[in-house]
Design a protein around this motif. Structure first.
Motif, short mmCIF file in Angstrom:
data_model
loop_
_atom_site.label_atom_id
_atom_site.label_comp_id
_atom_site.label_asym_id
_atom_site.label_seq_id
_atom_site.Cartn_x
_atom_site.Cartn_y
_atom_site.Cartn_z
N LEU A 15 -0.29 5.56 -13.58
CA LEU A 15 -1.31 5.38 -12.55
C LEU A 15 -2.68 5.17 -13.18
CD1 LEU A 15 -0.34 8.15 -9.99
CD2 LEU A 15 -0.01 5.70 -9.76
N GLU A 17 -5.45 5.90 -11.97
CA GLU A 17 -6.31 7.03 -11.69
C GLU A 17 -6.35 8.02 -12.86
OE1 GLU A 17 -4.39 5.54 -9.36
OE2 GLU A 17 -6.13 4.78 -8.30
N ASN A 18 -5.35 7.97 -13.74
CA ASN A 18 -5.30 8.86 -14.89
C ASN A 18 -6.06 8.31 -16.09
OD1 ASN A 18 -3.64 10.66 -13.49
ND2 ASN A 18 -1.81 9.55 -14.08
N ASN A 20 -9.30 7.65 -16.76
CA ASN A 20 -10.54 8.30 -17.20
C ASN A 20 -10.27 9.50 -18.10
OD1 ASN A 20 -12.36 6.50 -16.12
ND2 ASN A 20 -12.59 7.62 -14.22
N LEU A 39 -12.78 3.64 -15.41
CA LEU A 39 -11.85 3.11 -14.42
C LEU A 39 -12.49 2.10 -13.48
CD1 LEU A 39 -9.07 3.15 -13.11
CD2 LEU A 39 -9.79 5.13 -11.79
N SER A 40 -13.67 2.37 -12.97
CA SER A 40 -14.29 1.45 -12.00
C SER A 40 -14.58 0.10 -12.66
CB SER A 40 -15.55 2.05 -11.40
OG SER A 40 -16.50 2.30 -12.41
N LYS A 43 -11.28 -1.83 -13.11
CA LYS A 43 -10.82 -2.43 -11.86
C LYS A 43 -11.63 -3.68 -11.51
CE LYS A 43 -8.85 1.61 -9.58
NZ LYS A 43 -8.96 2.52 -8.43
#
Length: 114
Positions: A15, A17-18, A20, A39-40, A43
Motif C-alpha cells: 500500500l 500509504e505505508n 512515508n 507520498l503526496s 502521487k
C-alpha cells in the motif's frame, strides 16, 4: 531512481500509504535517502507514469491472446460485497481488480467489466 523505487513498491503490492514510514528508514540509512519525495509528491508527479507503464505492459502481455474474464463475488467479515475480476490466458490467472460494491446486480457488474 524514484520511478524505479515506485515501480518496485507497486510490483510488490504494498500500500502506498505505508511509503512515508519507509522514507523515514531511507533518510536514516541511505546516503541519498533524503531526496526521495513524500507520498503526496509521489502521487502527483510519479504515480501516473508508473500507472501508464503498467497499462502498456498489460496491453503487450494480452495482445493477440484469447482472454477469459472471470468475475467472482465474495463477502468479507463485515458482509460487504467484494468483486474480483480475473483474466485467464495461456494457463495463467491474473487478478486485475478488486472492487467493493454497495449493491451487486447486472448493472453494477456490467459497469465494472466495462
Amino acid at each position: 531512481m524514484v520511478n524505479d523505487l515506485l515501480e518496485a513498491w507497486v510490483d510488490a503490492n504494498i500500500l502506498l500509504e505505508n511509503f512515508n514510514k519507509f522514507c523515514e528508514f531511507l533518510v536514516k540509512y541511505c546516503y541519498e535517502g533524503s531526496i526521495i519525495p513524500g507520498l503526496s509528491a509521489l502521487k502527483k508527479q510519479y504515480l501516473i507514469k508508473v500507472f501508464y507503464k503498467y497499462i502498456e505492459k498489460l496491453q503487450d502481455e494480452f495482445v493477440g491472446l484469447s482472454v477469459a474474464i472471470i468475475i467472482d463475488k465474495t463477502t468479507n467479515s463485515y458482509a460487504h460485497s467484494i468483486i474480483n475480476v480475473l483474466f485467464s490466458y495461456k494457463g495463467k490467472l491474473k487478478l486485475v481488480s478488486v472492487e467493493f460494491l454497495q449493491e451487486v446486480n447486472n448493472t453494477s457488474i456490467d459497469q465494472l467489466v466495462l
